[in-house]
Design a protein around this motif. Sequence first.
Motif: not given
Length: 208
Positions: A182-186, A189-191, A193-201
């Motif tokens: 996500l870091f390299w893609r965004t 810029s990702l918030s 809470w969304l970054n952590e939510g995707i990682a948890q998913w």
Amino acid sequence: EKKGLEGKVSEALNYYQKAVEVDDQSLVGWLKAANYAWTVQEVILGRYFFDQAALLSPNNEQVVIMRQRIENMEKEITLSSLQSEHFKILFHESERKKYLNRDLLSLLERMYRDVAYRLSISLPVTLTVIFYSEDAFHSSYGLPSHVIGLYDGKIRLPFPQEGDENSKIEGIIKHELAHAFLFWRTRQSLSPWLNEGIAQWVEKRALG
């Protein structure tokens, strides 16, 4: 896609550099710029940004934390490495046999394929991974005991212990891989809470 992601990194670094030039008394600006540069492995630029922050406020808590982080990273230059298609593991040469016996590169590559498939992202970089003893992992970065992984440009993990459940180890690796992807893609810029939510998913897909 590779050129596109590399271009975004260069664009982001230029943005940070222009921002701190406009307001060169902004401690937060210099620290954000330093953090981004170090995360994308732009060591010289990261050191420059940090030095400017340290000149403004050498005893600031965030400056002190980043100084320790930089010192740790500079020590990592002397470590030995094992490398595969997508990963480079850093370790002390005296521990080479331990790493070969656990075949951690194969495990990492398997987790990489899974996360890349789930997120539909491929990366233009080799990911560096460092495993620590559990005590060293928390003490080196001042992390609370409930934190079991970290991505700060390198993936940092406690070394898997004998008897650990495979699903637990895989979940931790996938969680930190998701942050890296996500870091390299965004470009950060990702918030949060969304970054952590995707990682948890992504992690839960490993835990079933």
